[in-house]
Design an enzyme around this catalytic site. Structure first.
Site, mmCIF file in Angstrom:
data_model
loop_
_atom_site.group_PDB
_atom_site.id
_atom_site.type_symbol
_atom_site.label_atom_id
_atom_site.label_comp_id
_atom_site.label_asym_id
_atom_site.label_seq_id
_atom_site.Cartn_x
_atom_site.Cartn_y
_atom_site.Cartn_z
ATOM 1 N N TYR A 1 24.986 116.268 -27.244
ATOM 2 C CA TYR A 1 25.147 116.368 -28.703
ATOM 3 C C TYR A 1 25.799 117.681 -29.138
ATOM 4 O O TYR A 1 26.581 117.709 -30.088
ATOM 5 C CB TYR A 1 23.797 116.197 -29.410
ATOM 6 N N GLU B 1 6.028 102.849 -6.042
ATOM 7 C CA GLU B 1 7.143 102.582 -6.956
ATOM 8 C C GLU B 1 6.701 102.213 -8.369
ATOM 9 O O GLU B 1 7.146 102.819 -9.339
ATOM 10 C CB GLU B 1 8.040 101.453 -6.404
ATOM 11 N N ASP C 1 8.443 97.805 -3.826
ATOM 12 C CA ASP C 1 8.708 96.363 -3.785
ATOM 13 C C ASP C 1 9.544 96.043 -2.549
ATOM 14 O O ASP C 1 10.134 96.936 -1.945
ATOM 15 C CB ASP C 1 9.530 95.928 -5.015
#
Lengths: 360, 617
Positions: free
Chosen positions: A93, A192, A244
């Site tokens: 910004y 995770e 996973d």
């Protein structure tokens, strides 16, 4: 003079010198691609190789990159002088007021911050830039001393002094901010997903298995990876990664263990080469008969791309990836709930940890 | 004798009446919006025709005021020759009363039904009489009339008649009330009609005062009147049975040979005899004795015999320069980047002369992803309705515009892109599809000419676009050296607290070309071209610079003095231009000129951006 300032100045001097000596200004950077990472024997992590790209002001994109670089380094110089820091988003910004040097997306400014780390050989934190994401969570038998924003030293026991959501890792995890006082745990398990982290916490697995549980929150932030590495090195705790069972999760493991391609310039600082993958492996999907989903086209491409990724070039990964490509299935950590809520802590993890040679 | 008297001699009456009361839709009065536009249009067309015939630069004032619910008072004032007193009631109060029905002449109102139809519409919808004031000369009084039409007899009914003083050299002002609906901000509006009229009539000044008081001025940008179209006689290939019978009735010729060779163009007495013998008609018979059967045979014979083409000098085109000027003026708020125009030679269809002129406006603030705008004109009158039924639209649809840089699905249909296409068809007899005169019929010859003309324009547009593309690449570099690099130098200097380093040498290395850029600015009749040559190479260069000009007769001034001025080009020697050095060349022409074509010789053209290699004259 401040070391960082010196580095920043030397970049400005390089550009100034180019102009003064009638050379077209240019900056050289390592190529940040999969084909340009090499295994560093000394640190046992993957780092950038020798391929370099030159950003030259002879072309418009190159000139923009150099212009933005000189603006950004001047901005960092001012922050250092004024003892300020800014987030990466704030940097994006702030550039609104930089005229032609303005960034059009935060991707551009994030990438430039990484470029500057590479050019100065300093960390983002040294450059007074901090990430947006909040740190991950920790629960386990460890006492941490944190220097608070008011400058007080506060000791936190990561079981007794925290709620169920655990201790939150700050963005700065260097020694001036955090010290590890003592621990009775014998290993670290990095998880995770938030769902599985909460399951292990509810089942009091930190106590039962004598582990420090760390939530990775998907692709782990730098501070999380640095925190794990410090625990591993300073307290000599082994690191076990539990994710996973899909190609994207393997990349999470790779970034913890070997270093990410994006941050290969600081792999020796972030990666924990001794980290081990626990699961869910493609073999687990078969062995535990886990509920699974079909691999998508993207999953298959990701797996194939991992076969070409030097970080996955070992027997374990090649076998597992090939197995997965054959069975064309993937499972989440939470698929283990098929056998009940306690199955993961009563059966799966103890079995897997024993297989890997760990005590509970 | 005032011009109006001369004109009056030709005004003959044609009697038809109530038919039009029942068929007002065919005249363009089928809805309230259109009725208002048609009313203004008929009056303005008449005013423009009258001014031009009299050799006067038109000054036309149109004022529309609200006069009740869906009722408006319309006033149109011109500075034309005026109408003689005796004719005023007939011109406005009688349908099909005019001078143009028998003549073949390019004019706006081709059939003379226009203005009296407006009067009739006014009368039918409001019941109020119209007011006409006309003055034919400096020291003469003006005549004012209030008129209605006696629709049963097709005769004017004079409500009031008086003499008055009018502070004007000559002119006509008509005022009338109609039921209508005033709309703004669209093509099919009074404003749209007047704006388009202004484009093709740059010699006219039109002032338009809207109901809310807004005053729009369409200023004059040309001070010469267009050449007067000449009247011609019908050509045997274009004549139909009805017209032939009418001509036979009205002729003064005593014998058929004389009739044919006098009343037609391109028929010699020799050819007349050939026609009559082929039609099996006695050469000495009087035209009054020719019945329908014989007339039919004559028409058949016309088709079998070869005649020379009718004269084509009877047409009055707008002209390429004036189209360009008109387009430039009326699109100036869109700041288009390019305007090209083309004028074709006159052609013939069915024995009727016609010609086509076109123009394309490209770029600027024109919308990029919308259908292009089509401006259709017939004899300098904008066609606002029935776009889809018009041969002009058909011709545009049947061209492949993709090759000229516009988007078009499958190479057919109306193209998309930032462009306006203007097409003007001028003819002594424009073949409209209907009486409302809004669409030109599908005549193969016209379609072909429209296409050929647009192809010429489009080719110029394409050349402009290719040039632009080439330059865009160079402009990136220009941005680099003129903005980015100086910023880099400034910022590193500030960071290090050192003086700003010089960057000229680096610029030269980055560019490594000779950069030629140019601009063209029009100011009234004068056009100024500036050409800048900057050497961004390390070497000193000497080469020849050539610029095309339309003709050396337009050259007002060239600075510096060119080494050579040819008929269509100028040549300067660019002597020993040093690295980073910039030189300016400029010239002024007293004609319209849009784009410089610049060439170089004596330097490898790959080192030059903004000019092509000079291939000789």
């Amino acid at each position: 003079m401040n070391d960082v300032l010196k580095e920043l100045k030397s970049i400005a001097e390089k550009i100034y010198d180019d102009l003064e000596k009638s050379r077209i200004p240019n900056l050289q950077l390592p190529a940040r691609t999969k084909s340009n990472i090499r295994f560093d024997e000394r640190y046992r992590v993957w780092k950038y190789g020798n391929q370099r790209i030159t950003r030259s002001a002879v072309s418009l994109p190159g000139a923009y990159m150099i212009l933005r670089t000189v603006y950004t380094l001047d901005f960092i110089r001012q922050m250092i002088e004024q003892h300020k820091t800014s987030t990466l988003r704030e940097l994006y910004y702030i550039s609104e007021g930089w005229g032609e040097a303005k960034f059009y997306t935060q991707d551009e400014s994030d990438k430039l911050a990484e470029d500057l780390e590479i050019l100065t050989k300093k960390l983002r934190e040294d450059l007074k830039l901090r990430p947006e994401e909040d740190g991950a969570r920790v629960i386990g038998d460890i006492v941490i001393e944190e220097r608070t924003r008011k400058g007080e030293k506060r000791r936190i026991h990561c079981q007794d002094d925290v709620g169920d959501s655990g201790y939150s890792i700050p963005y700065n995890v260097e020694k001036e901010k955090i010290k590890f006082i003592e621990t009775n745990a014998n290993k670290i398990i990095a998880i995770e997903t938030g769902g599985m982290f909460d399951r292990l916490v509810e089942n009091e697995f930190d106590e039962k298995s004598n582990s420090i549980l760390i939530h990775l929150k998907g692709q782990p932030a730098r501070s999380t990876r640095r925190f794990i590495k410090r625990l591993n090195e300073e307290l000599n705790l082994p690191v076990i990664v539990f994710t996973d069972g899909d190609p994207w999760s393997y990349r999470i493991f790779a970034s913890v263990a070997y270093g990410a391609i994006k941050t290969a310039h600081i792999s020796e600082y972030l990666a924990t080469p001794s980290a081990q993958f626990l699961g869910v492996t493609p073999s687990d999907i078969l062995a535990y008969e886990l509920p699974s989903d079909e691999l998508t086209k993207e999953d298959i491409n990701a797996l194939k791309s991992e076969l070409n990724d030097p970080r996955f070039h070992d027997e374990f990964w090649i076998n597992e990836i090939k197995t997965q490509l054959e069975v064309k299935k993937k499972s989440e950590q939470q698929a283990l709930a098929k056998y009940g809520l306690n199955y993961v802590t009563d059966v799966y993890l103890p079995e897997k940890l024993a297989e890997m040679g760990y005590e509970m | 004798m005032p011009i109006a008297e001369e004109l009056a001699k030709k005004q003959k009456e044609i009697s038809i009446a109530e038919f039009f009361e029942r068929n007002r839709q065919i005249l363009g009065f089928d809805n309230l919006t259109r009725a208002l536009i048609t009313s203004v249009k008929e009056a303005v067309d008449n005013s423009l025709d009258a001014c031009e015939e009299a050799g006067i630069l038109p000054d036309i004032i149109i004022k529309i005021e609200e006069a009740g619910e869906n009722e408006y008072r319309i006033e149109i004032e011109d500075n034309g020759p005026g109408i003689v007193k005796k004719q005023i009631p007939n011109v406005f109060g009688r349908l099909l009363y005019g001078s143009r029905f028998h003549s073949l002449k390019q004019s706006r109102g081709q059939q003379g039904i226009g203005i009296s139809a407006v009067v009739l519409y006014s009368q039918l919808t409001t019941g109020k009489p119209i007011n006409v004031i006309s003055k034919i000369g400096e020291n003469l009084p003006a005549h004012s009339y209030e008129l209605l039409i006696d629709t049963k007899r097709n005769r004017p009914h004079i409500v009031k008649e008086e003499l008055m003083h009018w502070d004007k050299k000559s002119g006509t002002k008509i005022g009338f009330y109609i039921k209508g609906k005033y709309v703004k901000n669209r093509k099919q509006s009074v404003y749209g009609y007047l704006k388009n009229t202004a484009i093709v009539n740059p010699h006219a000044k039109i002032i338009f005062i809207e109901p809310d008081g807004t005053k729009n001025v369409f200023d004059r940008v040309a001070y010469e009147l267009p050449e007067q179209p000449k009247e011609i006689k019908p050509h045997p290939y274009g004549v139909e049975i009805g017209t032939l019978i009418k001509m036979l009735k009205e002729t003064n010729a005593k014998k058929m040979v004389a009739f044919l060779s006098k009343e037609f163009s391109s028929i010699s007495p020799q050819k007349a005899k050939e026609v009559l013998s082929l039609a099996n008609v006695d050469t000495n018979i009087s035209p009054k004795e020719i019945g329908i059967e014989k007339a039919k045979r004559i028409i058949e014979s016309f088709k079998k015999i070869k005649f020379i083409s009718p004269p084509t000098d009877c047409l009055s085109p707008i002209g390429e320069n004036l189209i360009k000027r008109g387009l430039r003026k009326e699109t100036s708020q869109l700041s288009p980047e390019f305007i090209s125009t083309n004028k074709r030679m006159p052609c013939i269809f069915r024995g009727i002369p016609f010609m086509v002129e076109t123009g394309i406006v490209y770029g600027g603030n024109l919308p990029r992803d919308e259908r292009i705008e089509i401006l259709r004109f017939a004899n300098k009158v904008p066609l606002l309705y029935q776009e889809g039924a018009c041969v002009i639209t058909e011709a545009i649809k049947n061209m492949d515009w993709r090759r000229y840089g516009l988007e078009q699905k499958g190479g057919k249909g109306i193209p998309y892109g930032p462009a306006i296409i203007l097409v003007h068809v001028a003819s002594v007899n424009v073949p409209f599809t209907s009486e409302s005169k809004e669409a030109i019929a599908h005549v193969e010859e016209i379609e072909r000419e429209v296409k050929l003309s647009l192809q010429q324009c489009a080719r110029k547009m394409k050349a402009h676009l290719s040039k632009k593309k080439k330059r865009a690449k160079a402009e990136n570099k220009f941005l680099l050296i003129s903005k980015i690099l100086p910023e880099i130098a400034k910022k590193v200097a500030a960071t290090l607290g050192k003086p700003i380093p010089p960057i000229d040498d680096v610029i030269t290395q980055i560019m490594n070309i000779v950069w030629i850029d140019d601009s063209v600015n029009s100011n009234g009749n004068l056009t100024e071209s500036r050409i800048n040559v900057t050497n961004y190479r390390k070497a000193i260069h000497t080469f020849d610079l050539y610029v095309e000009i339309p003709s050396k007769k337009y050259l007002v001034k060239a600075i510096p003095e060119p080494e050579k001025i040819g008929e269509n080009y100028m040549k300067w020697k660019v002597e020993k231009i040093k690295p980073s050095e910039k030189r300016e060349f400029k010239f002024i022409l007293n004609t319209d000129f849009d784009e410089n074509n610049i060439y170089v010789d004596g330097i490898n053209p790959v080192y030059v951006i903004g000019a092509e290699k000079w291939e000789g004259e």
